[in-house]
Design a protein around this motif. Structure first.
Motif, mmCIF file in Angstrom:
data_model
loop_
_atom_site.group_PDB
_atom_site.id
_atom_site.type_symbol
_atom_site.label_atom_id
_atom_site.label_comp_id
_atom_site.label_asym_id
_atom_site.label_seq_id
_atom_site.Cartn_x
_atom_site.Cartn_y
_atom_site.Cartn_z
ATOM 1 N N GLU A 57 32.110 25.015 11.763
ATOM 2 C CA GLU A 57 33.080 25.315 12.793
ATOM 3 C C GLU A 57 34.067 23.857 12.816
ATOM 4 O O GLU A 57 33.448 23.003 13.134
ATOM 5 C CB GLU A 57 32.623 25.622 14.234
ATOM 6 N N VAL A 58 35.007 24.021 13.028
ATOM 7 C CA VAL A 58 36.165 22.919 13.005
ATOM 8 C C VAL A 58 36.083 22.352 14.475
ATOM 9 O O VAL A 58 36.170 22.998 15.445
ATOM 10 C CB VAL A 58 37.456 23.153 12.643
ATOM 11 N N PRO A 59 35.740 20.889 14.684
ATOM 12 C CA PRO A 59 35.553 20.157 16.048
ATOM 13 C C PRO A 59 36.760 20.575 16.774
ATOM 14 O O PRO A 59 37.923 20.590 16.249
ATOM 15 C CB PRO A 59 35.195 18.882 16.033
ATOM 16 N N ALA A 60 36.751 21.193 17.895
ATOM 17 C CA ALA A 60 37.972 21.540 18.913
ATOM 18 C C ALA A 60 38.701 19.988 19.403
ATOM 19 O O ALA A 60 37.843 19.224 19.876
ATOM 20 C CB ALA A 60 37.576 22.310 19.933
ATOM 21 N N THR A 61 39.804 19.924 19.525
ATOM 22 C CA THR A 61 40.461 18.651 20.115
ATOM 23 C C THR A 61 41.432 19.241 21.027
ATOM 24 O O THR A 61 42.104 20.099 20.783
ATOM 25 C CB THR A 61 41.095 17.739 19.100
ATOM 26 N N PRO A 62 41.605 18.545 22.098
ATOM 27 C CA PRO A 62 42.374 18.941 23.009
ATOM 28 C C PRO A 62 43.901 18.627 22.824
ATOM 29 O O PRO A 62 44.242 17.766 21.994
ATOM 30 C CB PRO A 62 42.215 17.982 24.277
ATOM 31 N N ASN B 51 44.236 15.847 17.101
ATOM 32 C CA ASN B 51 44.854 17.274 17.294
ATOM 33 C C ASN B 51 46.423 17.145 16.587
ATOM 34 O O ASN B 51 46.637 18.011 16.094
ATOM 35 C CB ASN B 51 44.926 17.649 18.711
ATOM 36 N N THR B 52 47.074 16.109 17.270
ATOM 37 C CA THR B 52 48.478 16.022 16.607
ATOM 38 C C THR B 52 48.495 16.004 15.218
ATOM 39 O O THR B 52 49.188 16.560 14.128
ATOM 40 C CB THR B 52 49.318 14.791 17.182
ATOM 41 N N LEU B 53 47.554 15.073 14.521
ATOM 42 C CA LEU B 53 47.392 15.056 12.899
ATOM 43 C C LEU B 53 47.176 16.229 12.495
ATOM 44 O O LEU B 53 47.580 16.450 11.063
ATOM 45 C CB LEU B 53 46.315 13.936 12.728
ATOM 46 N N MET B 54 46.299 17.036 12.876
ATOM 47 C CA MET B 54 45.705 18.416 12.398
ATOM 48 C C MET B 54 47.095 19.113 12.469
ATOM 49 O O MET B 54 47.296 19.984 11.480
ATOM 50 C CB MET B 54 44.671 18.915 13.168
#
Length: 282
Positions: A170-175, A181-184
């Motif tokens: 599972e891809v780790p969740a980032t807020p 998160n922005t990079l993703m």
């Protein structure tokens, strides 16, 4: 004494130290056992079934050969447990042992060993991998002298070895708003642009005609201009993310990623020049 697939290699070598020469002559892969670090990690924990997998030998064959070597050197008859047939290898759990085996798999990859062979060894001995283990493995390889250019050359192939395991995680969740998160999200946006470019190129490949190229030239140029904004994404990684990794003594993967960024920058510059100058192969 009785040999079984579950016999630990460390115990065996303590009782029969001359077997080290046997292992070294049996397969170059067993050179790992000469390392003091490997003796403390793989050697202490690995069973003969796992050792057989490292060497690419059937467990039953290895056990039989060990028994024969002990008999030849000491005259002692050693029974071999019937468990050998069909015994599962069992993954390595000790972190340092896993890193050392991963390093060995990647070294073989760079030497040209067939991918299915390496995938089998990975599946048997490592199975599930954490992305941080890949970073540590590459870091260790570079600390030991593997050039950054060599790691970069085959980094996509490295992923192929671990791909199935990584896809199961599972891809780790980032807020929202978090830098990672922005990079993703920026990666996903870049993927959309690349898909649009690929669609145009497929059309042009079907009919490599200058007039058809002119019809798509402006759209293709705009897409490449948009994709070149990935440089801002790379600058944030290089100046925000990489320094944090380096604080945790992870610099090797960052060096590889930075070099890949530079390659992509050059490729995009070349692509823009080609589209602008209307250079179409006839």
């Amino acid at each position: 004494m009785q040999l079984s697939p579950k016999t630990k290699i460390d115990e065996l070598l303590k009782d029969y130290p001359f077997l080290m020469d046997f292992f070294l002559s049996r397969s170059p892969k067993f050179k790992l056992l000469e390392s003091s670090l490997m003796r403390k990690t793989v050697g202490r924990m690995a069973t003969l079934t796992q050792v057989a997998s490292i060497g690419g030998i059937e467990p039953a064959t290895l056990l039989s050969e060990i028994a024969a070597e002990i008999r030849a050197k000491t005259g002692q008859e050693v029974a071999v447990s019937g468990e050998a047939a069909g015994t599962e290898v069992g993954v390595l759990r000790e972190p340092e042992a896993r890193i050392e085996v991963l390093k060995d798999i990647i070294k073989d990859l760079h030497k040209g060993v067939d991918m299915p062979v390496l995938k089998k060894r990975f599946s048997e001995l490592i199975s599930h991998i954490d992305p941080s283990e890949i970073a540590k493995m590459e870091q260790r390889l570079m600390e030991e002298g593997m050039p950054e250019t060599e790691v970069k050359r085959l980094c996509d192939v490295h992923v192929q070895v671990f791909k199935e395991s990584l896809e199961q995680q599972e891809v780790p969740a980032t807020p929202a708003g978090h830098p990672v998160n922005t990079l993703m999200m920026e990666n996903r946006a870049a993927e959309d642009i690349i898909l649009a470019i690929e669609g145009i190129l497929e059309t042009l490949n079907e009919s490599p005609d200058k007039d058809l190229f002119r019809q798509h030239q402006k759209e293709l140029r705009n897409l490449i201009d948009s994709l070149e904004e990935i440089n801002l994404h790379y600058l944030r990684k290089e100046n925000q993310l990489f320094p944090i990794l380096e604080k945790h003594n992870i610099s090797g993967p960052s060096e590889v990623m930075w070099a890949i960024h530079d390659d992509i920058r050059q490729t995009l510059k070349y692509a823009r020049e080609q589209v602008t100058e209307l250079q179409v192969p006839l």
